[in-house]
Design an enzyme around this catalytic site. Structure first.
Site, PDB file in Angstrom:
ATOM      1  CE  LYS A  78      -3.884   1.977   2.817  1.00  0.00           C
ATOM      2  NZ  LYS A  78      -4.674   1.898   3.903  1.00  0.00           N
ATOM      3  CB  SER A 153      -7.870   3.259   2.650  1.00  0.00           C
ATOM      4  OG  SER A 153      -7.161   2.442   3.425  1.00  0.00           O
ATOM      5  CB  SER A 177      -7.941   0.168   5.182  1.00  0.00           C
ATOM      6  OG  SER A 177      -8.573   1.473   5.144  1.00  0.00           O
TER       7      SER A 177
HETATM    8  N1  GLN Z   1     -13.103   3.530   6.253  1.00  0.00           N
HETATM    9  C1  GLN Z   1     -12.219   3.717   7.354  1.00  0.00           C
HETATM   10  C2  GLN Z   1     -11.743   5.020   6.925  1.00  0.00           C
HETATM   11  O1  GLN Z   1     -11.892   5.849   6.170  1.00  0.00           O
HETATM   12  C3  GLN Z   1     -10.976   2.829   6.979  1.00  0.00           C
HETATM   13  C4  GLN Z   1      -9.750   3.406   7.343  1.00  0.00           C
HETATM   14  C5  GLN Z   1      -8.536   2.490   7.412  1.00  0.00           C
HETATM   15  O2  GLN Z   1      -8.904   1.467   7.847  1.00  0.00           O
HETATM   16  N2  GLN Z   1      -7.270   3.085   7.069  1.00  0.00           N
HETATM   17  O3  GLN Z   1     -11.172   5.738   8.255  1.00  0.00           O
END
Ligand code: GLN
Length: 483
Positions: A78, A153, A177
């Protein structure tokens, strides 16, 4: 070359010298070249460096050196995780030109074990999002249907496994995410317990929730990766000093007699019927493996998303203060210092990042601190204690990973609240700091459904054991999209 093979098979092919690591790199690079325009899974690929690193492993193997089980296997990361000598943008333009001088600890461990870094995956900017649409490099697409999101994400990472663009991936999960995209793309993904792997070098989002973890084809593959990345790191004081279990051996144990909790709050009326049915079918599969199914209750589940979306922006706003155009990355043109900050941040962050900074700054302000931040911390504690209490009566809990399958690009991007609500089954585990695995458990109209297996803090072996035993009697994890 056979496509969509798991890590154990890659390891065997490499070990028997039926395939060289350079050939493995070439295989994936070819697939990336063919599919990345449609999928937008990678932001950066460094094929030459991957070939160079692979040839070193091939030479070491030719000399008969003892190598690790992941030596020579290509992987991707990532882009919100720092990698030495490979551009790391966090999917935000403010870091468009940023190439770190160091590896994050998890990546260093994998490279030390001989893993071959092939490139950086698309994601929501700094991990903010549930669909990958908050990337300033465009949304990663779902390989099962490119008109749909890959999830977020870490969407590019999940899509890259589903599309066989690399053998495994490293993502980051603060509030879903890894699990969300794993569910949308039909792959396995593990959110580790807070402190099980090092956060050092992962771009901080919400430091009290961030975790770095793997994506792969199966629970067994994930166990192999965990063996290399779990454990204490002197560079991250929040990593646990607990011993690292032998994951690969633990997952082989039968789950006869294991107690599986099914929290009723995760099966509310709005849950898509096909997802409900798929999860009910998995419950029967677990029963057939000898597990005991026990209905449980987590009454504060509906408070998890609101609590998460107070605490995370607070931490976000503070962590993102370092990105000002002075220390790192792209500097906005302006005449004085103040306007240099605003010009850099204005053009370097997408709307969602700015929204978080504003919400966080507001909730942390003198006037609102007690009613938002302090209150949310108290609710976080209640959610954590409630989950821990249930784990006194069951070994793991199973739930759907997401309330729906991958949605169409554009469906929710104009409505942040709708987007936040897609985390409904994901936020609790993050707030509690426990681990949770998502594995595929069905398909609706050609789109994958994810099953979430939550286990107590540092109970990754348990979650993986359940996932692996389930994957021994089902074949959802072997399905892949035709590209
Ligand atoms: N949907 C979550 C957010 O927007 C996911 C974030 C994550 O796990 N990095 O905060």
């Amino acid at each position: 070359m056979k496509s969509h093979i798991g890590l154990a098979e890659w390891a065997m092919l490499l070990e028997k010298k039926e395939v060289s690591s350079v050939e493995a790199v070439n295989y994936f690079v070819e697939r990336i070249e063919k599919n990345n325009v449609a999928l937008n899974s990678f932001i950066t690929v460094d094929a030459d460096e991957a070939r160079r690193a692979a040839s070193v492993i091939d030479e070491r193997r030719a000399r008969g050196e003892a190598l690790s089980t992941i030596a020579g296997i290509p992987f991707g990361v990532k882009d919100a995780i720092n990698t030495a000598a490979m551009r790391s943008t966090g999917a935000a333009k403010i870091l468009d030109n940023y190439t770190p001088t160091f590896d994050s600890s998890v990546i260093k461990k994998i490279r030390d074990a001989g893993g071959i870094l092939i490139g950086k995956h698309n994601c929501d900017a700094f991990g903010h999002g549930a669909s990958n649409e908050n990337s300033m490099y465009g949304a990663a697409r779902n390989p099962w249907d490119v008109s749909r999101v890959a999830g977020g994400s870490s969407g590019g990472s999940a899509a890259s496994i589903a599309a066989d663009l690399n053998a495994f991936a490293i993502g980051e999960d603060t509030g879903g995410s890894i699990r969300g995209p794993a569910s949308f793309c039909g792959v396995s993904g593990l959110k580790v317990s807070y402190g099980r792997t090092s956060r050092y070098g992962a771009m901080p989002m919400a430091s009290s929730l961030d975790t770095v973890g793997p994506f792969a084809r199966s629970a067994e593959d994930i166990a192999m990766i965990m063996q290399h990345i779990a454990g204490h790191d002197p560079l991250d004081a929040t990593t646990a000093r607990a011993t690292v279990p032998n994951y690969v051996a633990e997952i082989k144990k039968p789950i006869q007699g294991l107690k599986i909790g099914v929290p009723r709050e995760f099966f509310m009326d709005e849950l898509d019927t096909s997802i409900r049915m798929a999860v009910e079918t998995t419950i029967k599969e677990f029963e057939s493996l000898g597990a005991k199914i026990i209905p449980v209750s987590l009454p504060h589940t509906s408070y998890a998303v609101p609590t998460y979306y107070i605490l995370v922006p607070c931490e976000d706003s503070s962590n993102l203060a370092r990105l000002d155009g002075i220390r790192y990355g792209v500097r906005g043109a302006a005449e004085d210092l103040y306007h240099t900050y605003t010009a850099s941040r204005e053009s370097g962050f997408p709307a969602e990042v700015k929204r978080r900074i504003m919400i966080g700054t507001f909730a942390l302000s003198h006037e609102h601190f007690d009613s938002f931040f302090v209150q949310a911390q108290k609710v976080r504690t209640i959610i954590k204690q409630e989950i821990e209490a249930v784990f006194n009566t069951v070994d793991v809990m199973i739930t759907p990973t997401t309330p729906e399958v991958a949605f169409t690009v554009g469906d929710k991007s104009a409505d942040p609240l709708k987007m936040y609500l897609s985390d409904i089954f994901l936020s609790s585990a993050s707030l509690a700091g426990i681990c949770a695995l998502s594995i595929p458990c069905g398909l609706i109209n050609g789109l994958p459904i994810g099953l979430q297996i939550m286990a107590p803090r540092l109970g990754e072996a348990r979650a993986l054991q359940c996932g692996h035993q389930f994957q021994q009697i089902t074949s959802w994890h072997t399905q892949y999209p035709l590209l």
